[in-house]
Design a protein around this motif. Structure first.
Motif, PDB file in Angstrom:
ATOM      1  N   GLY A  86     -48.549  54.433  -2.419  1.00  0.00           N
ATOM      2  CA  GLY A  86     -49.823  54.997  -2.835  1.00  0.00           C
ATOM      3  C   GLY A  86     -50.631  53.953  -3.579  1.00  0.00           C
ATOM      4  N   ALA A  87     -51.951  54.083  -3.525  1.00  0.00           N
ATOM      5  CA  ALA A  87     -52.860  53.161  -4.212  1.00  0.00           C
ATOM      6  C   ALA A  87     -53.971  53.981  -4.861  1.00  0.00           C
ATOM      7  CB  ALA A  87     -53.444  52.157  -3.223  1.00  0.00           C
ATOM      8  N   TYR A  88     -54.207  53.753  -6.159  1.00  0.00           N
ATOM      9  CA  TYR A  88     -55.123  54.599  -6.922  1.00  0.00           C
ATOM     10  C   TYR A  88     -55.976  53.761  -7.866  1.00  0.00           C
ATOM     11  CZ  TYR A  88     -51.521  57.745  -5.280  1.00  0.00           C
ATOM     12  OH  TYR A  88     -50.626  58.410  -4.478  1.00  0.00           O
ATOM     13  N   ASN A  89     -57.225  54.183  -8.030  1.00  0.00           N
ATOM     14  CA  ASN A  89     -58.126  53.531  -8.985  1.00  0.00           C
ATOM     15  C   ASN A  89     -58.052  54.271 -10.305  1.00  0.00           C
ATOM     16  OD1 ASN A  89     -59.050  51.625  -7.136  1.00  0.00           O
ATOM     17  ND2 ASN A  89     -60.632  53.007  -6.372  1.00  0.00           N
ATOM     18  N   THR A  90     -57.808  53.519 -11.387  1.00  0.00           N
ATOM     19  CA  THR A  90     -57.666  54.139 -12.699  1.00  0.00           C
ATOM     20  C   THR A  90     -57.723  53.068 -13.776  1.00  0.00           C
ATOM     21  OG1 THR A  90     -56.315  55.688 -13.994  1.00  0.00           O
ATOM     22  CG2 THR A  90     -55.119  54.016 -12.708  1.00  0.00           C
ATOM     23  N   VAL A  91     -57.428  53.467 -14.992  1.00  0.00           N
ATOM     24  CA  VAL A  91     -57.241  52.529 -16.093  1.00  0.00           C
ATOM     25  C   VAL A  91     -55.740  52.514 -16.388  1.00  0.00           C
ATOM     26  CG1 VAL A  91     -57.762  51.996 -18.513  1.00  0.00           C
ATOM     27  CG2 VAL A  91     -59.514  53.012 -17.037  1.00  0.00           C
ATOM     28  N   GLN A 114     -54.514  56.367 -17.129  1.00  0.00           N
ATOM     29  CA  GLN A 114     -55.465  57.266 -17.789  1.00  0.00           C
ATOM     30  C   GLN A 114     -55.069  58.738 -17.621  1.00  0.00           C
ATOM     31  OE1 GLN A 114     -58.272  56.244 -19.457  1.00  0.00           O
ATOM     32  NE2 GLN A 114     -59.078  58.278 -19.845  1.00  0.00           N
ATOM     33  N   GLU A 115     -54.670  59.097 -16.412  1.00  0.00           N
ATOM     34  CA  GLU A 115     -54.369  60.490 -16.095  1.00  0.00           C
ATOM     35  C   GLU A 115     -53.035  60.952 -16.692  1.00  0.00           C
ATOM     36  OE1 GLU A 115     -57.300  58.768 -13.391  1.00  0.00           O
ATOM     37  OE2 GLU A 115     -55.333  58.078 -14.043  1.00  0.00           O
ATOM     38  N   LYS A 152     -56.707  48.082 -18.910  1.00  0.00           N
ATOM     39  CA  LYS A 152     -57.519  47.410 -17.901  1.00  0.00           C
ATOM     40  C   LYS A 152     -57.787  48.353 -16.744  1.00  0.00           C
ATOM     41  CE  LYS A 152     -53.802  44.960 -15.426  1.00  0.00           C
ATOM     42  NZ  LYS A 152     -53.421  43.629 -14.949  1.00  0.00           N
ATOM     43  N   GLU A 153     -59.027  48.284 -16.264  1.00  0.00           N
ATOM     44  CA  GLU A 153     -59.411  49.071 -15.098  1.00  0.00           C
ATOM     45  C   GLU A 153     -58.901  48.314 -13.878  1.00  0.00           C
ATOM     46  OE1 GLU A 153     -63.429  50.995 -13.213  1.00  0.00           O
ATOM     47  OE2 GLU A 153     -63.341  50.587 -15.368  1.00  0.00           O
ATOM     48  N   THR A 154     -58.169  49.009 -13.010  1.00  0.00           N
ATOM     49  CA  THR A 154     -57.506  48.326 -11.903  1.00  0.00           C
ATOM     50  C   THR A 154     -57.079  49.322 -10.828  1.00  0.00           C
ATOM     51  OG1 THR A 154     -55.731  46.762 -11.360  1.00  0.00           O
ATOM     52  CG2 THR A 154     -55.186  48.474 -12.942  1.00  0.00           C
ATOM     53  N   THR A 155     -56.526  48.798  -9.772  1.00  0.00           N
ATOM     54  CA  THR A 155     -55.830  49.623  -8.787  1.00  0.00           C
ATOM     55  C   THR A 155     -54.360  49.588  -9.157  1.00  0.00           C
ATOM     56  OG1 THR A 155     -57.433  49.056  -7.064  1.00  0.00           O
ATOM     57  CG2 THR A 155     -55.307  49.923  -6.337  1.00  0.00           C
ATOM     58  N   VAL A 156     -53.757  50.760  -9.261  1.00  0.00           N
ATOM     59  CA  VAL A 156     -52.313  50.836  -9.497  1.00  0.00           C
ATOM     60  C   VAL A 156     -51.651  51.299  -8.212  1.00  0.00           C
ATOM     61  CG1 VAL A 156     -52.444  51.239 -11.990  1.00  0.00           C
ATOM     62  CG2 VAL A 156     -52.369  53.193 -10.435  1.00  0.00           C
ATOM     63  N   TYR A 157     -50.416  50.866  -8.047  1.00  0.00           N
ATOM     64  CA  TYR A 157     -49.672  51.178  -6.831  1.00  0.00           C
ATOM     65  C   TYR A 157     -48.361  51.873  -7.182  1.00  0.00           C
ATOM     66  CZ  TYR A 157     -52.913  47.942  -4.668  1.00  0.00           C
ATOM     67  OH  TYR A 157     -54.055  47.322  -4.225  1.00  0.00           O
ATOM     68  N   TRP A 175     -45.626  52.482 -12.252  1.00  0.00           N
ATOM     69  CA  TRP A 175     -46.719  51.891 -11.523  1.00  0.00           C
ATOM     70  C   TRP A 175     -46.562  50.377 -11.523  1.00  0.00           C
ATOM     71  CZ3 TRP A 175     -49.331  55.717  -9.337  1.00  0.00           C
ATOM     72  CH2 TRP A 175     -49.384  56.951  -9.968  1.00  0.00           C
ATOM     73  N   VAL A 176     -47.206  49.728 -10.558  1.00  0.00           N
ATOM     74  CA  VAL A 176     -47.438  48.287 -10.626  1.00  0.00           C
ATOM     75  C   VAL A 176     -48.927  48.092 -10.388  1.00  0.00           C
ATOM     76  CG1 VAL A 176     -45.124  47.542  -9.920  1.00  0.00           C
ATOM     77  CG2 VAL A 176     -46.873  47.862  -8.179  1.00  0.00           C
ATOM     78  N   THR A 177     -49.460  47.050 -10.987  1.00  0.00           N
ATOM     79  CA  THR A 177     -50.886  46.776 -10.821  1.00  0.00           C
ATOM     80  C   THR A 177     -51.080  45.765  -9.698  1.00  0.00           C
ATOM     81  OG1 THR A 177     -50.790  45.073 -12.526  1.00  0.00           O
ATOM     82  CG2 THR A 177     -51.442  47.287 -13.225  1.00  0.00           C
ATOM     83  N   GLU A 178     -52.311  45.660  -9.252  1.00  0.00           N
ATOM     84  CA  GLU A 178     -52.622  44.770  -8.131  1.00  0.00           C
ATOM     85  C   GLU A 178     -52.203  43.333  -8.400  1.00  0.00           C
ATOM     86  OE1 GLU A 178     -56.737  43.818  -5.996  1.00  0.00           O
ATOM     87  OE2 GLU A 178     -55.967  45.856  -5.682  1.00  0.00           O
ATOM     88  N   ASP A 179     -52.365  42.870  -9.637  1.00  0.00           N
ATOM     89  CA  ASP A 179     -51.998  41.484  -9.944  1.00  0.00           C
ATOM     90  C   ASP A 179     -50.492  41.281 -10.102  1.00  0.00           C
ATOM     91  OD1 ASP A 179     -51.877  42.824 -12.376  1.00  0.00           O
ATOM     92  OD2 ASP A 179     -52.919  41.283 -13.501  1.00  0.00           O
ATOM     93  N   GLU A 180     -49.718  42.340  -9.943  1.00  0.00           N
ATOM     94  CA  GLU A 180     -48.256  42.226  -9.967  1.00  0.00           C
ATOM     95  C   GLU A 180     -47.652  42.199  -8.563  1.00  0.00           C
ATOM     96  OE1 GLU A 180     -46.716  44.292 -13.984  1.00  0.00           O
ATOM     97  OE2 GLU A 180     -47.636  45.700 -12.572  1.00  0.00           O
ATOM     98  N   LEU A 181     -48.529  42.210  -7.574  1.00  0.00           N
ATOM     99  CA  LEU A 181     -48.093  42.162  -6.167  1.00  0.00           C
ATOM    100  C   LEU A 181     -48.648  40.919  -5.493  1.00  0.00           C
ATOM    101  CD1 LEU A 181     -48.691  45.900  -5.132  1.00  0.00           C
ATOM    102  CD2 LEU A 181     -46.497  44.805  -5.662  1.00  0.00           C
TER     103      LEU A 181
END
Length: 185
Positions: A86-91, A114-115, A152-157, A175-181
């Protein structure tokens, strides 16, 4: 017979002394890591995500694709090949919190989104803010008071991968963030 036992005992003692002579900085580093992850991470998860979490429309890593995890925020994660579930936009937040089950404060836990913060709705919290966690990534996390370390506002996976240290298959890790992949080369 007694000489053999004495030699075995002497060898064991020497071995233990050698093992205990780690450098102070290495021992402190290991203690810090143990303190930060003293409670077992709930590795295996479900596909269930917060109802108000928005799917990313154009994530860099698409659902079903594979990537290499370059983060080491959990043991066995760095270098593992992951499938994006899954890929989601969040903080995404780094938090420190005192588990509801007792014990030492867990410092710099990555990531709570955030959620997963009680009553956060659309208001981004800032460094130093106190919040109540809805996340249940680790035992004692849900309902715990936490301090925001960074945001940080990012895409989490949400990803599934096999631990590089234990060989355990970990499903739907959040979660992992985009910069961790990293893309597979």
């Amino acid at each position: 017979m007694y000489k053999k036992l004495g030699l075995i005992g002497l060898a064991a003692s020497i071995s233990l002394v050698g093992c205990s002579e780690k450098s102070d900085s290495k021992a402190r580093e290991e203690t810090t890591m143990q303190d930060e992850h003293q409670h077992k991470e709930e590795h295996s998860g479900t596909e269930k995500v917060p109802a108000d979490l928005q799917k990313a429309k154009h994530p860099h890593f698409k659902v079903g694709s594979e990537a290499i995890i370059i983060s080491d925020h959990m043991e066995g994660m760095k270098g593992a090949q992951a499938t994006v579930e899954g890929a989601y936009n969040t903080v995404a937040y780094v938090v420190s919190y005192k588990p509801t089950t007792g014990g030492k404060t867990v410092k710099n836990h990555k990531w709570v989104i955030q959620e997963e913060i009680k009553n956060a709705e659309n208001e981004t919290t800032e460094k130093g803010d106190k919040v109540i966690l809805k996340a249940n990534h680790m035992k004692g996390m849900k309902g715990a008071e936490a301090t925001i370390v960074s945001a940080k506002e990012t895409t989490v996976y949400m990803v599934s991968y096999t631990s590089k240290t234990s060989g355990e298959e970990l499903k739907n890790h959040k979660w992992v963030t985009e910069d961790e992949l990293e893309e597979i080369k």
